[in-house]
Design an enzyme around this catalytic site. Structure first.
Site, PDB file in Angstrom:
ATOM      1  N   HIS A 134      37.817  42.323  42.728  1.00 19.49           N
ATOM      2  CA  HIS A 134      37.083  41.221  42.093  1.00 19.49           C
ATOM      3  C   HIS A 134      37.799  40.843  40.792  1.00 19.49           C
ATOM      4  O   HIS A 134      38.170  41.720  40.014  1.00 19.49           O
ATOM      5  CB  HIS A 134      35.640  41.658  41.802  1.00 19.49           C
ATOM      6  N   SER A 136      38.820  44.331  38.933  1.00 20.51           N
ATOM      7  CA  SER A 136      38.183  45.598  39.302  1.00 20.51           C
ATOM      8  C   SER A 136      38.369  45.824  40.793  1.00 20.51           C
ATOM      9  O   SER A 136      38.132  44.914  41.585  1.00 20.51           O
ATOM     10  CB  SER A 136      36.675  45.554  39.026  1.00 20.51           C
ATOM     11  N   ASN A 155      36.799  46.526  47.689  1.00 18.78           N
ATOM     12  CA  ASN A 155      36.887  45.097  47.367  1.00 18.78           C
ATOM     13  C   ASN A 155      37.620  44.946  46.041  1.00 18.78           C
ATOM     14  O   ASN A 155      37.598  45.850  45.205  1.00 18.78           O
ATOM     15  CB  ASN A 155      35.487  44.494  47.240  1.00 18.78           C
ATOM     16  N   ASP A 209      29.450  42.766  44.640  1.00 19.35           N
ATOM     17  CA  ASP A 209      30.338  43.169  43.527  1.00 19.35           C
ATOM     18  C   ASP A 209      29.723  44.287  42.680  1.00 19.35           C
ATOM     19  O   ASP A 209      29.759  44.256  41.448  1.00 19.35           O
ATOM     20  CB  ASP A 209      30.657  41.946  42.642  1.00 19.35           C
TER      21      ASP A 209
HETATM   22  C1  GRF Z   1      41.217  37.151  44.426  1.00 19.60           C
HETATM   23  O1  GRF Z   1      41.107  36.600  43.144  1.00 19.60           O
HETATM   24  C2  GRF Z   1      40.262  38.306  44.586  1.00 19.60           C
HETATM   25  O2  GRF Z   1      40.026  39.008  43.409  1.00 19.60           O
HETATM   26  C3  GRF Z   1      39.003  37.605  45.024  1.00 19.60           C
HETATM   27  O3  GRF Z   1      39.425  36.567  45.859  1.00 19.60           O
HETATM   28  C4  GRF Z   1      40.754  36.177  45.505  1.00 19.60           C
HETATM   29  C5  GRF Z   1      41.575  36.279  46.756  1.00 19.60           C
HETATM   30  O4  GRF Z   1      42.887  35.833  46.555  1.00 19.60           O
HETATM   31  N1  GRF Z   1      38.087  38.536  45.659  1.00 19.60           N
HETATM   32  P1  GRF Z   1      43.985  36.102  47.660  1.00 19.60           P
HETATM   33  O5  GRF Z   1      43.475  35.436  48.958  1.00 19.60           O
HETATM   34  O6  GRF Z   1      44.155  37.567  47.827  1.00 19.60           O
HETATM   35  O7  GRF Z   1      45.213  35.423  47.171  1.00 19.60           O
END
Ligand code: GRF
Length: 201
Positions: A109, A136, A107, A145
């Site tokens: 974050h 991260s 994932n 997370d």
């Molecule tokens: C990103 O900020 C990611 O870190 C979080 O959700 C957002 C997704 O953005 N988990 P995208 O759809 O990849 O543009």
């Protein structure tokens, strides 16, 4: 050839960054085998379709989490996915999902974990007044997370920032970090000691 499965719920800019890394040869030894969304109208899904990738909507509405997850797992297996990348996937995974792909779900974050888990991490960081934030990439475990951190990138919070400008600066680093983390994991040259992710030569 490793096969990636991407799960997303929104615009999919991280997915597109990964797809671009593969297309340009910066990320080697893998291909995107399936892009799955819990929302049929996610623009990331349309972008995947436009690139000729397998793009599948598996709606969650009105279904138990485990049942919905089982259908996604079946889809990923059908496409022989061996690494699952959550890219803005806005649902918690059931324990059964996490156990189906042990240490094979990543994932991203938008904060320097363990600071600011959960929703609106960039806004949380901005309002807290931190002067450094970032992103991260981590393994997914059964807590939100929380899994072992593979790679982080820091960005400064600048004087004139608001939460959206900070989020944009973080996002630019996310797009670099995710492909790097995937390459690290696919290389297999690492070990996990406690919570520490250690690169092997
Ligand atoms: C990103 O900020 C990611 O870190 C979080 O959700 C957002 C997704 O953005 N988990 P995208 O759809 O990849 O543009």
């Amino acid at each position: 050839m490793h096969k990636l499965g991407i799960l997303l719920s929104g615009r999919g800019s991280n997915f597109l960054a990964i797809a671009d890394s593969i297309a340009s040869g910066r990320l080697r030894g893998c291909e995107i085998a399936a892009v799955v969304s819990n929302l049929a109208d996610a623009s990331g899904l349309a972008a995947a379709r436009a690139r000729g990738l397998n793009a599948v909507a598996i709606e969650a509405r009105g279904r138990k989490r485990a049942e919905h997850d089982a259908e996604i797992i079946a889809c990923l297996r059908q496409h022989h996915v061996d690494l699952v990348c959550l890219a803005g996937y806005m649902r918690l995974l059931s324990p059964g999902f996490v156990q189906a792909f042990p240490q094979r779900i990543l994932n991203i974050h938008p904060s320097l974990l363990p600071a600011f888990p959960g929703l609106d991490a960039q806004l949380q960081a901005f309002e807290y007044g931190v002067q450094v934030s970032g992103c991260s990439v981590h393994f997914v475990d059964e807590q939100l997370d929380h899994g072992v951190i593979i790679l982080q990138k820091a960005v400064p919070v600048l004087e004139g920032d608001d939460a959206p400008t900070l989020a944009a600066r973080i996002l630019a680093q996310e797009h670099i970090a995710y492909s790097e983390a995937i390459a690290r994991v696919l290389s297999g040259r690492y070990e996990i000691v406690g919570r520490r992710y250690l690169l092997k030569p």
